[in-house]
Motif scaffolding. Structure first.
Motif, PDB file in Angstrom:
ATOM      1  N   LYS A 184     -62.103  -2.131  87.971  1.00  0.00           N
ATOM      2  CA  LYS A 184     -63.079  -3.223  87.961  1.00  0.00           C
ATOM      3  C   LYS A 184     -62.380  -4.563  88.110  1.00  0.00           C
ATOM      4  O   LYS A 184     -62.828  -5.425  88.885  1.00  0.00           O
ATOM      5  CB  LYS A 184     -63.889  -3.190  86.667  1.00  0.00           C
ATOM      6  N   GLU A 185     -61.290  -4.765  87.385  1.00  0.00           N
ATOM      7  CA  GLU A 185     -60.545  -6.032  87.481  1.00  0.00           C
ATOM      8  C   GLU A 185     -59.993  -6.238  88.879  1.00  0.00           C
ATOM      9  O   GLU A 185     -59.989  -7.355  89.397  1.00  0.00           O
ATOM     10  CB  GLU A 185     -59.419  -6.034  86.445  1.00  0.00           C
ATOM     11  N   LYS A 186     -59.526  -5.156  89.513  1.00  0.00           N
ATOM     12  CA  LYS A 186     -59.019  -5.268  90.888  1.00  0.00           C
ATOM     13  C   LYS A 186     -60.132  -5.624  91.861  1.00  0.00           C
ATOM     14  O   LYS A 186     -59.966  -6.480  92.733  1.00  0.00           O
ATOM     15  CB  LYS A 186     -58.349  -3.953  91.315  1.00  0.00           C
ATOM     16  N   THR A 217     -60.985 -16.778  82.578  1.00  0.00           N
ATOM     17  CA  THR A 217     -62.190 -16.755  83.410  1.00  0.00           C
ATOM     18  C   THR A 217     -62.651 -18.167  83.724  1.00  0.00           C
ATOM     19  O   THR A 217     -63.020 -18.916  82.809  1.00  0.00           O
ATOM     20  CB  THR A 217     -63.326 -16.001  82.693  1.00  0.00           C
ATOM     21  N   GLN A 253     -54.015  -3.866  86.249  1.00  0.00           N
ATOM     22  CA  GLN A 253     -55.461  -4.009  86.183  1.00  0.00           C
ATOM     23  C   GLN A 253     -56.156  -2.657  86.298  1.00  0.00           C
ATOM     24  O   GLN A 253     -55.633  -1.729  86.930  1.00  0.00           O
ATOM     25  CB  GLN A 253     -55.955  -4.921  87.314  1.00  0.00           C
ATOM     26  N   ASP A 254     -57.363  -2.582  85.740  1.00  0.00           N
ATOM     27  CA  ASP A 254     -58.195  -1.409  85.985  1.00  0.00           C
ATOM     28  C   ASP A 254     -58.968  -1.627  87.292  1.00  0.00           C
ATOM     29  O   ASP A 254     -58.882  -2.697  87.915  1.00  0.00           O
ATOM     30  CB  ASP A 254     -59.128  -1.129  84.800  1.00  0.00           C
ATOM     31  N   HIS A 267     -57.682 -12.108  79.474  1.00  0.00           N
ATOM     32  CA  HIS A 267     -58.501 -12.607  80.582  1.00  0.00           C
ATOM     33  C   HIS A 267     -58.576 -14.133  80.566  1.00  0.00           C
ATOM     34  O   HIS A 267     -58.733 -14.749  79.510  1.00  0.00           O
ATOM     35  CB  HIS A 267     -59.918 -12.033  80.516  1.00  0.00           C
ATOM     36  N   GLY A 314     -57.115 -11.079  84.965  1.00  0.00           N
ATOM     37  CA  GLY A 314     -57.234 -10.278  83.770  1.00  0.00           C
ATOM     38  C   GLY A 314     -56.529  -8.953  83.885  1.00  0.00           C
ATOM     39  O   GLY A 314     -56.442  -8.368  84.974  1.00  0.00           O
ATOM     40  N   ALA A 315     -55.989  -8.486  82.760  1.00  0.00           N
ATOM     41  CA  ALA A 315     -55.349  -7.169  82.683  1.00  0.00           C
ATOM     42  C   ALA A 315     -55.024  -6.867  81.228  1.00  0.00           C
ATOM     43  O   ALA A 315     -54.614  -7.759  80.480  1.00  0.00           O
ATOM     44  CB  ALA A 315     -54.080  -7.110  83.533  1.00  0.00           C
ATOM     45  N   SER A 332     -60.102 -10.528  89.465  1.00  0.00           N
ATOM     46  CA  SER A 332     -60.160 -11.356  88.259  1.00  0.00           C
ATOM     47  C   SER A 332     -58.766 -11.678  87.746  1.00  0.00           C
ATOM     48  O   SER A 332     -57.800 -10.960  88.011  1.00  0.00           O
ATOM     49  CB  SER A 332     -60.949 -10.626  87.166  1.00  0.00           C
ATOM     50  N   ARG A 381     -51.862 -12.877  89.506  1.00  0.00           N
ATOM     51  CA  ARG A 381     -52.313 -11.729  90.302  1.00  0.00           C
ATOM     52  C   ARG A 381     -51.351 -11.448  91.448  1.00  0.00           C
ATOM     53  O   ARG A 381     -50.988 -12.353  92.202  1.00  0.00           O
ATOM     54  CB  ARG A 381     -53.716 -11.973  90.858  1.00  0.00           C
TER      55      ARG A 381
END
Length: 361
Positions: free
Chosen positions: A70-72, A85, A67-68, A83, A78-79, A76, A35
Motif C-alpha cells: 500500500k505504501e509503495k 504526510t 514499504q508494504d 509516516h 512512510g515505512a 507515500s 523514498r
C-alpha cells in the motif's frame, strides 16, 4: 513540490523529507524518510524525552526500511510505522510513529511509542539552489576548475533542496504515559539524485532563539562537484527571510578526524547583520546511511547563543564511511530485495536493478 514526487530515472534517485525539532526543555525530535526505488526507504526516528532519555527506532544504527504494498502504491513517505504526510503544501504536515523504540544506552529497555504530531508554518521557504546569495554562490563556483566535465557533473547530479522553519505540536505516548510536545522545527525537502559515496563530509545546524529568530546554516563537501559549499538562511521573529551572505565555518577544522566537536563557535552574516554563534553539544547518537552504509551520520542535540541570545536545536554531521552493511543485518531484509555496490543503492529503476544480494561483496 511538497507531495511525494515521481522518482527521476536514476539508480540514485531520492524523494525525501526530514524534520528536526527542539525546545528549551530539551525535548528533541529528528526524523527522516527518503523514498527510493523498489519500496526501499532511508528512514529513522529519534525522540528525546527528558524524563526518559533518548529513544531510537529499533533498526538503528541501520536505516534501511521497507514499504508494504500500500505504501509503495501510494508513493507515500512512510515505512515500518513511521509516516510523514503532507496535509497542506508549505503549511501543514502530519508526523506519526507507532511501534517499539529503544532507550539509547540500554539495549534491553524497549518501550512502545505512539507519536502523533502536526508540523505547521506560516513562514517563507528557502530554496538552496534559487535563494543562495549570488556572491556567495559565485565564490563557491570560483573554487572549482571550470571545464565541460565539471559543469556536466553539476547538471547530472542536480538535487532540489528547500528548507522551512516552523513548529511541531502534538503528543508522544510512551508505554501509556502521555508527553505533550511543543517544539520549534526545521523541515528539509529534497528531490533528485543523492549518492552517499559522493559526499566527503557535511554539517548542518538548526537553531531557534529566545527572541524568535530561527537559523539554518551548514556546509557540504562533495568532491565530484563542490569541494566546499556554504548555505543557510535566517527567519526573523516577524517572518522575514534572509539568506546568509558569509559564513566563517571551515569544515576541515571541525572534527575532520571523525569526532565532531562539542564546543565551538562561528559567525555568519545575513540581512546586513552579523551573528556570532556559540555551539555547545550535550547529547549525540550515530547511525549509518546507504545500502552499503556509505555514510556515517552523527545526530546531536545542542544549545546555542548568538550575541548573548540563548537558543536550542540540533547539529547533524556526516562522514564518508568505507565499511560495509553487515551481512547479519542484511540477511534480515525481506526476500527479493536487491542491491549492488556500483548501482550504489539497492534501489534502481527495475530495468537497471542489479542481481547482487544486500551484504554480499
Amino acid at each position: 513540490m511538497e507531495f511525494p514526487r515521481k522518482l527521476v530515472y536514476n539508480p540514485q534517485a531520492i524523494d525525501s523529507v526530514s524534520f528536526m525539532a527542539s525546545d528549551k526543555k530539551r525535548y528533541f525530535l529528528a526524523t527522516y524518510l527518503g523514498r527510493r526505488y523498489n519500496g526501499v526507504v532511508d528512514g529513522f526516528i529519534y525522540l528525546n524525552i527528558p524524563e526518559i532519555g533518548l529513544l531510537e527506532s529499533l533498526k538503528l544504527p541501520d536505516t534501511i526500511l521497507f514499504q508494504d504494498n500500500k505504501e509503495k502504491s501510494l508513493r507515500s513517505f512512510g515505512a515500518e510505522g513511521l509516516h510523514h504526510t503532507p496535509l497542506q503544501p508549505l503549511k501543514r504536515w502530519k508526523i506519526s510513529y507507532d511501534g517499539k523504540m529503544r532507550v539509547r544506552g540500554n539495549t534491553k529497555d524497549i518501550v512502545h511509542v505512539h507519536l502523533d504530531a502536526i508540523w505547521t508554518s506560516r513562514l517563507p521557504f528557502y530554496d538552496v539552489n534559487r535563494d543562495t546569495d549570488t556572491m556567495l554562490l559565485a565564490k563557491i563556483f570560483a573554487k572549482e576548475p571550470w571545464n565541460d566535465d565539471f559543469f556536466g557533473i553539476v547538471k547530472d547530479f542536480h538535487l532540489t533542496h528547500f528548507e522551512q522553519h516552523g513548529n511541531i505540536t502534538g503528543q508522544a505516548v510512551v508505554n501509556g504515559e502521555i508527553f505533550q510536545l511543543k517544539m520549534n522545527s526545521l523541515k528539509s525537502r529534497k528531490h533528485g539524485i543523492l549518492k552517499w559515496k559522493h559526499m566527503h563530509r557535511y554539517v548542518t545546524h538548526f537553531m531557534h532563539f529566545q527572541d524568535g529568530t530561527s537559523i539554518s546554516v551548514g556546509m557540504i563537501s562533495t568532491p565530484v562537484t563542490f569541494s566546499s559549499k556554504e548555505y543557510g538562511f535566517i527567519t526573523t521573529a516577524n517572518g522575514e527571510l534572509y539568506p546568509i551572505t558569509y559564513s566563517s565555518l571551515k569544515l576541515h577544522e571541525l572534527g575532520e578526524a571523525g569526532t565532531p566537536p562539542k564546543d565551538y563557535s562561528f559567525s555568519i552574516k545575513a540581512g546586513g547583520r552579523t551573528y556570532h554563534i556559540q555551539v555547545e553539544v550535550f547529547k549525540c547518537a550515530e547511525f549509518y546511511a546507504g545500502w552499503q552504509w556509505e555514510a556515517r551520520i552523527v545526530e546531536c542535540m545542542a544549545k546555542f547563543t548568538f550575541n548573548g541570545n540563548p537558543g536550542w536545536g540540533g547539529v547533524e554531521w556526516h562522514y564518508r564511511h568505507t565499511g560495509r552493511r553487515p551481512l547479519s543485518i542484511a540477511s534480515m531484509d525481506p526476500e527479493k530485495k536487491i542491491a549492488g555496490e556500483e548501482s550504489g543503492a539497492g534501489w534502481g529503476p527495475p530495468s537497471e536493478a542489479p542481481s547482487v544480494q544486500a551484504g554480499e561483496d
